[in-house]
Design a protein around this motif. Structure first.
Motif, short mmCIF file in Angstrom:
data_model
loop_
_atom_site.label_atom_id
_atom_site.label_comp_id
_atom_site.label_asym_id
_atom_site.label_seq_id
_atom_site.Cartn_x
_atom_site.Cartn_y
_atom_site.Cartn_z
N UNK B 40 32.14 -4.90 23.22
CA UNK B 40 31.03 -5.63 22.60
C UNK B 40 29.84 -4.74 22.32
N UNK B 43 30.56 -2.86 19.20
CA UNK B 43 30.42 -3.73 18.04
C UNK B 43 28.94 -3.95 17.72
N UNK B 46 27.47 -1.07 16.00
CA UNK B 46 27.94 -1.01 14.64
C UNK B 46 27.20 -2.02 13.76
N UNK B 47 26.99 -3.21 14.30
CA UNK B 47 26.27 -4.24 13.55
C UNK B 47 24.82 -3.82 13.31
N UNK B 50 24.23 -1.74 10.23
CA UNK B 50 24.39 -2.34 8.91
C UNK B 50 23.04 -2.67 8.29
N UNK B 55 27.68 -7.34 4.70
CA UNK B 55 28.62 -8.45 4.81
C UNK B 55 29.43 -8.33 6.09
N UNK B 56 29.47 -9.42 6.83
CA UNK B 56 30.21 -9.45 8.08
C UNK B 56 31.24 -10.57 8.03
N UNK B 57 32.43 -10.29 8.55
CA UNK B 57 33.46 -11.32 8.60
C UNK B 57 33.95 -11.47 10.02
N UNK B 58 34.35 -12.70 10.33
CA UNK B 58 34.90 -12.93 11.66
C UNK B 58 36.34 -13.38 11.46
N UNK B 59 37.25 -12.77 12.20
CA UNK B 59 38.64 -13.18 12.04
C UNK B 59 38.92 -14.38 12.93
N UNK B 71 23.68 -14.01 12.67
CA UNK B 71 24.48 -14.87 13.53
C UNK B 71 25.46 -14.03 14.35
N UNK B 72 26.09 -13.06 13.68
CA UNK B 72 27.04 -12.20 14.36
C UNK B 72 26.37 -11.45 15.50
N UNK B 75 25.68 -13.76 18.34
CA UNK B 75 26.93 -14.05 19.03
C UNK B 75 27.32 -12.95 19.98
N UNK B 76 27.24 -11.72 19.48
CA UNK B 76 27.65 -10.58 20.31
C UNK B 76 26.73 -10.45 21.51
N UNK B 79 27.53 -13.05 24.02
CA UNK B 79 28.76 -12.74 24.75
C UNK B 79 28.51 -11.65 25.78
#
Lengths: 158, 126
Positions: B40, B43, B46-47, B50, B55-59, B71-72, B75-76, B79
């Motif tokens: 985490x 990540x 890395x975020x 940006x 653009x961020x995507x969540x799988x 939001x990402x 969230x991180x 967590x």
């Protein structure tokens, strides 16, 4: 950060190995053996990660704005493909971990993979250094155990 | 007398082993959490790199869903907070289990000693 360091922790203290008894030495050796095999495992997985980043980086070398519109086979499963065309070859989407993906342009993506390779390589070097130190300590312990054993033999014979 | 000690010894050994198992489980949980926290953190770094309009995507299962960068990030961080709390909890658990293990180990040594003495006594009487 997943940093590996061999900085001495405050709770660590130096001990003279020769003052330990055989049982303690065996336990210590066992611990070191475990740690060494853990290092070995870590190195293998780091090597795998390093390779993945390297291949991704190499693949990026083949993609530029000229690739736009080129045919591609899209894998639906490992063994089934459908034809497609490349659109937007200026950006790629990268898995950065914990199920998050980010869009990056080619230059930024290359930078990302190079950074990752560098990071992984650094970690590998650190583990190698640590492993060397630990195996030296392990060798010393083995020596001391042998010394103590032969001493014991001599004293019982005498 | 000897049998009594032997029974106690067996009991003590059993509880020692149970604690040992629990301790091992706690340690592997700790390692897992540690790994998750590291991932985490990477990540998050890395975020942070940006641009604001990145653009961020969540799988989610087999699809990628577009997410807002803010939001990402939230969230991180959330967590990471959660994992840190869990780490703290597991650390406390490990510490208390280690203390328990030590008490059992001492108890075992004491009983072993008693057992040996009893055996010596029995041998003398025989």
């Amino acid at each position: 950060m997943a940093q590996i360091s061999d900085v001495e922790q405050p709770y660590m203290k130096q001990i003279d190995l020769t003052t330990l008894n055989l049982q303690q030495l065996y336990t210590l050796k066992q611990q070191l053996d475990q740690e060494l095999s853990l290092f070995e495992e870590s190195l293998t997985s780091l090597k795998l990660a390093q390779n993945k980043f390297l291949t991704s980086n190499e693949t990026l070398q083949n993609i530029d704005s000229d690739s736009e519109g080129k045919d591609i086979l899209v894998p639906l499963t490992g063994s089934m493909y459908v034809p497609g065309k490349l659109v937007d070859t200026n950006n790629v989407i990268i898995d950065i971990g914990t199920r998050y993906y980010v869009e990056k342009d080619i230059a930024a993506a290359k930078d990302y993979f190079q950074r990752k390779v560098k990071f992984v390589t650094e970690q590998m070097e650190k583990i190698q250094v640590l492993g060397l130190k630990k195996s030296k300590i392990r060798d010393t312990i083995v020596e001391i155990v042998e010394m103590k054993l032969s001493e014991e033999n001599n004293s019982t014979r005498a | 007398m000897g049998e009594d000690i032997q029974r106690k010894l067996q009991l003590e050994l059993d509880s020692f082993k149970t604690v040992q198992k629990e301790l091992q489980k706690a340690i592997s949980t700790r390692q897992q959490l540690d790994g998750q926290l590291n991932e985490n953190e990477i990540v998050k770094k890395e975020l942070d790199l940006l641009p604001a309009d990145g653009k961020v995507f969540k799988s989610v299962g087999p699809v990628l869903i577009k997410t807002e960068l803010v939001e990402a990030k939230q969230n991180v961080s959330k967590r990471m907070d959660y994992i840190s709390k869990e780490l703290k909890r597991v650390d406390d658990l490990i510490a208390s289990l280690e203390r328990k293990q030590d008490t059992h180990r001492e108890g075992l040594q004491k009983l072993q000693h008693q057992f040996q003495q009893a055996q010596v006594k029995a041998a003398l009487h025989a």
